[in-house]
Motif scaffolding. Sequence first.
Motif, PDB file in Angstrom:
ATOM      1  N   ARG A  60       1.022  -1.635  -0.145  1.00  0.00           N
ATOM      2  CA  ARG A  60       0.051  -0.001   0.217  1.00  0.00           C
ATOM      3  C   ARG A  60       0.867   1.551   0.094  1.00  0.00           C
ATOM      4  N   PRO A  61       0.447   2.188  -0.828  1.00  0.00           N
ATOM      5  CA  PRO A  61       1.794   3.755  -0.750  1.00  0.00           C
ATOM      6  C   PRO A  61       1.227   4.157   0.029  1.00  0.00           C
ATOM      7  N   VAL A  62       2.348   4.557   0.671  1.00  0.00           N
ATOM      8  CA  VAL A  62       2.816   6.405   2.165  1.00  0.00           C
ATOM      9  C   VAL A  62       2.912   6.594   1.602  1.00  0.00           C
ATOM     10  N   GLY A  63       2.663   8.039   2.435  1.00  0.00           N
ATOM     11  CA  GLY A  63       2.895   9.345   2.186  1.00  0.00           C
ATOM     12  C   GLY A  63       3.516   9.979   3.404  1.00  0.00           C
ATOM     13  N   TYR A  64       4.682  11.049   2.734  1.00  0.00           N
ATOM     14  CA  TYR A  64       5.363  11.839   4.269  1.00  0.00           C
ATOM     15  C   TYR A  64       5.050  12.757   3.331  1.00  0.00           C
ATOM     16  N   GLU A  65       5.311  13.869   4.895  1.00  0.00           N
ATOM     17  CA  GLU A  65       6.028  14.991   4.154  1.00  0.00           C
ATOM     18  C   GLU A  65       7.034  15.641   3.165  1.00  0.00           C
ATOM     19  N   VAL A  66       7.501  15.669   2.813  1.00  0.00           N
ATOM     20  CA  VAL A  66       9.166  16.037   2.617  1.00  0.00           C
ATOM     21  C   VAL A  66       9.915  17.573   3.737  1.00  0.00           C
ATOM     22  N   LEU A  67      10.222  17.224   4.378  1.00  0.00           N
ATOM     23  CA  LEU A  67      11.624  17.929   5.254  1.00  0.00           C
ATOM     24  C   LEU A  67      12.368  18.531   5.168  1.00  0.00           C
ATOM     25  N   LEU A  68      13.173  17.504   4.157  1.00  0.00           N
ATOM     26  CA  LEU A  68      13.838  18.265   3.568  1.00  0.00           C
ATOM     27  C   LEU A  68      14.737  17.694   1.882  1.00  0.00           C
ATOM     28  N   ALA A  69      14.687  18.805   1.368  1.00  0.00           N
ATOM     29  CA  ALA A  69      15.376  18.400   0.223  1.00  0.00           C
ATOM     30  C   ALA A  69      16.596  18.916  -0.663  1.00  0.00           C
ATOM     31  N   ASP A  70      17.548  18.723  -1.018  1.00  0.00           N
ATOM     32  CA  ASP A  70      18.571  19.301  -1.626  1.00  0.00           C
ATOM     33  C   ASP A  70      19.152  18.423  -2.390  1.00  0.00           C
ATOM     34  N   ARG A  71      19.415  19.550  -3.680  1.00  0.00           N
ATOM     35  CA  ARG A  71      19.936  19.260  -5.051  1.00  0.00           C
ATOM     36  C   ARG A  71      18.533  18.600  -5.629  1.00  0.00           C
ATOM     37  N   VAL A  72      17.395  18.413  -5.570  1.00  0.00           N
ATOM     38  CA  VAL A  72      16.588  18.041  -6.511  1.00  0.00           C
ATOM     39  C   VAL A  72      16.488  18.988  -7.070  1.00  0.00           C
ATOM     40  N   GLY A  73      17.236  18.080  -8.480  1.00  0.00           N
ATOM     41  CA  GLY A  73      17.327  18.950  -9.601  1.00  0.00           C
ATOM     42  C   GLY A  73      16.001  19.646 -10.836  1.00  0.00           C
ATOM     43  N   TRP A  74      14.712  18.718 -11.246  1.00  0.00           N
ATOM     44  CA  TRP A  74      14.010  18.539 -11.893  1.00  0.00           C
ATOM     45  C   TRP A  74      13.302  19.581 -10.947  1.00  0.00           C
ATOM     46  N   LEU A  75      13.195  20.126  -9.752  1.00  0.00           N
ATOM     47  CA  LEU A  75      12.132  20.662  -8.947  1.00  0.00           C
ATOM     48  C   LEU A  75      11.675  22.561  -9.218  1.00  0.00           C
ATOM     49  N   ARG A  76      11.110  23.141  -9.503  1.00  0.00           N
ATOM     50  CA  ARG A  76      11.862  24.365  -9.908  1.00  0.00           C
ATOM     51  C   ARG A  76      11.531  25.738  -8.427  1.00  0.00           C
ATOM     52  N   GLU A  77      12.421  26.211  -8.879  1.00  0.00           N
ATOM     53  CA  GLU A  77      12.532  27.051  -7.164  1.00  0.00           C
ATOM     54  C   GLU A  77      11.120  27.744  -6.878  1.00  0.00           C
ATOM     55  N   GLU A  78      10.099  28.112  -7.813  1.00  0.00           N
ATOM     56  CA  GLU A  78       8.813  28.090  -6.920  1.00  0.00           C
ATOM     57  C   GLU A  78       8.374  27.494  -6.263  1.00  0.00           C
ATOM     58  N   GLU A  79       8.261  26.873  -6.653  1.00  0.00           N
ATOM     59  CA  GLU A  79       7.716  25.473  -5.946  1.00  0.00           C
ATOM     60  C   GLU A  79       8.313  24.800  -4.614  1.00  0.00           C
ATOM     61  N   LEU A  80       9.737  25.046  -4.423  1.00  0.00           N
ATOM     62  CA  LEU A  80       9.485  24.851  -2.850  1.00  0.00           C
ATOM     63  C   LEU A  80       9.624  26.149  -1.975  1.00  0.00           C
ATOM     64  N   GLY A  81       9.458  27.711  -2.786  1.00  0.00           N
ATOM     65  CA  GLY A  81       9.362  28.167  -1.793  1.00  0.00           C
ATOM     66  C   GLY A  81      11.378  28.876  -1.542  1.00  0.00           C
ATOM     67  N   GLY A  82      11.531  29.105  -2.687  1.00  0.00           N
ATOM     68  CA  GLY A  82      12.400  29.845  -2.568  1.00  0.00           C
ATOM     69  C   GLY A  82      13.723  28.608  -2.798  1.00  0.00           C
ATOM     70  N   GLY A  83      13.597  27.596  -2.979  1.00  0.00           N
ATOM     71  CA  GLY A  83      14.762  26.577  -3.545  1.00  0.00           C
ATOM     72  C   GLY A  83      15.231  25.717  -2.372  1.00  0.00           C
ATOM     73  N   GLU A  84      14.378  25.805  -0.742  1.00  0.00           N
ATOM     74  CA  GLU A  84      14.206  24.523  -0.144  1.00  0.00           C
ATOM     75  C   GLU A  84      13.337  24.089   0.156  1.00  0.00           C
ATOM     76  N   VAL A  85      12.422  23.306   1.313  1.00  0.00           N
ATOM     77  CA  VAL A  85      11.785  23.149   1.799  1.00  0.00           C
ATOM     78  C   VAL A  85      12.212  23.273   3.300  1.00  0.00           C
ATOM     79  N   PRO A  86      11.463  24.014   4.318  1.00  0.00           N
ATOM     80  CA  PRO A  86      11.791  23.699   5.672  1.00  0.00           C
ATOM     81  C   PRO A  86      11.400  22.920   6.444  1.00  0.00           C
ATOM     82  N   ILE A  87      12.753  22.809   7.221  1.00  0.00           N
ATOM     83  CA  ILE A  87      12.085  21.745   8.256  1.00  0.00           C
ATOM     84  C   ILE A  87      11.429  22.413   9.095  1.00  0.00           C
TER      85      ILE A  87
END
Length: 116
Positions: free
Chosen positions: A88-115
């Motif tokens: 069964r699929p399990v969902g998670y909030e992404v707490l930290l993302a580093d060098r996730v190049g395909w994500l557009r910066e505006e979707e990450l709120g300035g380039g990183e996901v805050p913890i």
Amino acid sequence: MYARVTRYHFLPERMNDAKRVFHDEGLGPKQQLDGYLGCLFLGDPETGSALAVDFWLEEECARRFQGNGGLGRLVAALQPFFSTAADRPVGYEVLLADRVGWLREEELGGGEVPIG
């Protein structure tokens, strides 16, 4: 950002077939949905174990893929390659993302996901 993780168990000799079907049947429908950010399909060709990690702007976006039957159609298309049923699929909030190049910066709120 939200991630949905699904563990698959394929016959090792069918991993390439599963990868092709995952690409053909899974990515296109996801790419049509608002909030889809990208996907990783990870696998061990020797054991047939695989993980699909889908990235979504928010949980509701991921639920739309599951709710519109997209996930069910993908699992049905992969069925011939399973050694045992998919977890069964399990969902998670992404707490930290580093060098996730395909994500557009505006979707990450300035380039990183805050913890937190």
